[in-house]
Design an enzyme around this catalytic site. Structure first.
Site, PDB file in Angstrom:
ATOM      1  N   SER A 223       4.963  -8.477   3.661  1.00  0.00           N
ATOM      2  CA  SER A 223       3.684  -8.197   3.000  1.00  0.00           C
ATOM      3  C   SER A 223       3.703  -8.690   1.552  1.00  0.00           C
ATOM      4  O   SER A 223       3.866  -9.877   1.304  1.00  0.00           O
ATOM      5  CB  SER A 223       3.380  -6.698   3.090  1.00  0.00           C
ATOM      6  OG  SER A 223       2.065  -6.419   2.690  1.00  0.00           O
ATOM      7  N   ASP A 391      -3.611  -8.130  12.640  1.00  0.00           N
ATOM      8  CA  ASP A 391      -3.365  -7.751  11.246  1.00  0.00           C
ATOM      9  C   ASP A 391      -4.572  -8.145  10.394  1.00  0.00           C
ATOM     10  O   ASP A 391      -4.820  -9.336  10.167  1.00  0.00           O
ATOM     11  CB  ASP A 391      -2.098  -8.445  10.738  1.00  0.00           C
ATOM     12  CG  ASP A 391      -1.671  -7.949   9.375  1.00  0.00           C
ATOM     13  OD1 ASP A 391      -2.468  -7.279   8.703  1.00  0.00           O
ATOM     14  OD2 ASP A 391      -0.519  -8.236   8.977  1.00  0.00           O
ATOM     15  N   HIS A 417       0.011  -4.880  10.933  1.00  0.00           N
ATOM     16  CA  HIS A 417       0.815  -5.152   9.740  1.00  0.00           C
ATOM     17  C   HIS A 417       2.184  -4.465   9.793  1.00  0.00           C
ATOM     18  O   HIS A 417       3.233  -5.123   9.764  1.00  0.00           O
ATOM     19  CB  HIS A 417       0.029  -4.700   8.511  1.00  0.00           C
ATOM     20  CG  HIS A 417       0.432  -5.372   7.238  1.00  0.00           C
ATOM     21  ND1 HIS A 417       0.217  -6.701   6.994  1.00  0.00           N
ATOM     22  CD2 HIS A 417       1.050  -4.890   6.122  1.00  0.00           C
ATOM     23  CE1 HIS A 417       0.663  -7.024   5.789  1.00  0.00           C
ATOM     24  NE2 HIS A 417       1.189  -5.932   5.250  1.00  0.00           N
TER      25      HIS A 417
END
Length: 460
Positions: A223, A391, A417
């Site tokens: 991320s 996601d 995610h």
């Protein structure tokens, strides 16, 4: 007279959301202050009552604890990175580096396999080096808080013969110190993604290479940990020579926005509203307080509901017990400014540096300047993207347009995610892809046998 960007610029619904947000934050702040003054027995009483209520209304009736539940609650109760590693039989090293602008960052290292101990800590192992970096509002614990060791990427890499390092951003649980500023001051928290790119990532890489005596390392980010590497590699040409492959898990560059239209519109209209809600220090600092007084299944439900509200994630690929274990390690301190930076990126639909004109409202169209963008097409390091098709934070087509042609991408069907960190099948879908990328690009790895599906690291 100060510039007031809201008047006449927001809809009725957005004004309602704004006022409601202030009321909620005021209530939450007052309640948190009261809780801070309560003695521990009273807090334990609230915890016990929340547990009783959960079992009264839950469809899951209490039974004798299974081995899997024992593991999940042991992982949940681990106080820090060291205890998480110790539970699975790994010996870790803790390092501290000083960035060029004066922040002290914690680094964690797994230099050996399970039950092994390095005779000379803090020295080279001669093994290929992997550096993993966490996402927004996280710390290095997110890599090692899994309920099965074979699903834990750092443990698998250690068993495969890598020297594994995990970094921490300034301000989080392991990096809340500076030689220049007190952590309670506004100046300590005055940092954005720019500072991660200029200092935290390159300084961490240089420290690791200095200790390991390696010429290069492999970088794996999750991320925001990928965004920091995209930014750092784009503005430090020489850094590309030190990273032999960049594996981006659930990559973040320019997310489309939040799932809730009112909140999304409000934050994009003026990202600096976040300052009005949360101040200019750490964001969501009350999370630990609520975790202390809520029974774990209730706390997990609160997190699930929040993620569904903000990002439309269902988290069905993460087991109930994994949530109990991991959500306790999910939050760590981060600056409000870094979150404001993300809303600026969303508003402009561009992976740009922080816009210091905090009075700017709406789009940059018509303004006399454009905030500098990270030149990500200049990255020379091989890039491997692993992303989920469910996601909401990944716009893969936009991302590929902004990255060099040598970038490769692998879509994981049904993944959201957080699934890429803690999903039930990461040992089959994610970890083998990481190992294959490392074998392809890491020269010193040699040619060991391929990782088999369902490869087990250890049995506990």
């Amino acid at each position: 007279m100060d510039h007031v960007p809201l008047i006449g610029r927001l809809s009725v619904h957005e004004y309602v959301a704004l006022i409601g947000g202030f009321i909620f934050l005021g209530f939450e702040t007052a309640l948190r202050f009261i809780i801070m003054l309560l003695p521990e027995p009273i807090i334990q009483w609230f915890y016990d009552r929340s547990r009783t209520l959960f079992h009264c209304f839950s469809t899951k009736r209490a039974k004798g604890k299974s081995k899997a539940e024992d593991v999940a609650y042991a992982i949940r109760k681990a106080n820090d990175f060291g205890e998480l590693c110790q539970y699975w039989g790994y010996t870790h090293e803790e390092h501290v580096l000083l960035t060029k602008d004066g922040y002290l960052l914690g680094l964690h290292r797994l230099p050996t396999k399970r039950w092994q101990r390095k005779r000379n800590p803090g020295t080279s192992t001669g093994k290929p080096v992997v550096y993993l970096h966490h996402g927004l509002l996280m710390n290095s614990e997110v890599w090692v808080c899994l309920t099965d060791a074979e699903r834990c990427l750092p443990f698998v890499l250690a068993e495969q013969g890598f020297d594994v390092w995990m970094g921490n951003n300034r301000g989080n649980k392991y990096s809340k110190k500076s030689v220049h500023h007190d952590p309670n001051s506004v100046k300590f928290w005055d940092y954005s993604l720019d500072d991660f790119a200029w200092h935290d990532i390159p300084d961490s890489i240089n420290y690791i290479l200095d200790i390991t005596k390696s010429n290069s390392l492999s970088y794996g980010g999750f991320s925001q940990g990928t965004a920091q590497a995209f930014a750092a590699l784009s503005i430090h040409p020489q850094l590309n020579e030190k990273v032999n492959v960049f594996i981006a898990l659930a990559p973040a560059m320019s997310p489309a926005g939040l799932a809730t239209p009112i909140v999304d519109g409000l934050m994009k209209a003026s990202p600096t509203l976040v300052y009005l809600f949360f101040g200019r220090r750490a964001i969501l600092s009350s999370a630990a307080t609520w975790q202390a007084i809520l029974y774990p299944p209730i706390f997990a439900s609160v997190i699930d509901t929040s993620l569904r509200f903000l990002f439309n994630w269902d988290n069905h690929n993460i087991s109930y017990l994994q949530k109990i274990a991991a959500y306790a390690h999910l939050y760590s301190f981060a600056s409000v400014k870094s979150v404001v930076h993300w809303f600026q990126i969303m508003r402009e639909s561009a992976f740009q540096m922080y816009d210091d004109d905090v009075s700017a409202f709406g789009s940059s169209v018509g303004r006399a300047y454009r905030p500098a963008r990270f030149p990500t097409k200049n990255i020379v390091t091989p890039i491997v993207l692993l992303y989920g098709d469910c996601d909401s934070l990944v716009d893969i087509q936009m991302m590929l347009k902004e990255l060099p042609d040598h970038t490769t991408a692998k879509c994981l069907a049904g993944y959201e995610h957080l699934d890429i960190l803690w999903g039930m099948d990461v040992d089959k879908d994610v970890i083998p892809e990481v190992i294959n990328a490392l074998k392809m690009h890491c020269d010193s790895y040699g040619s060991p046998s391929k990782l088999k599906d369902g490869y087990k690291v250890i049995d506990r």
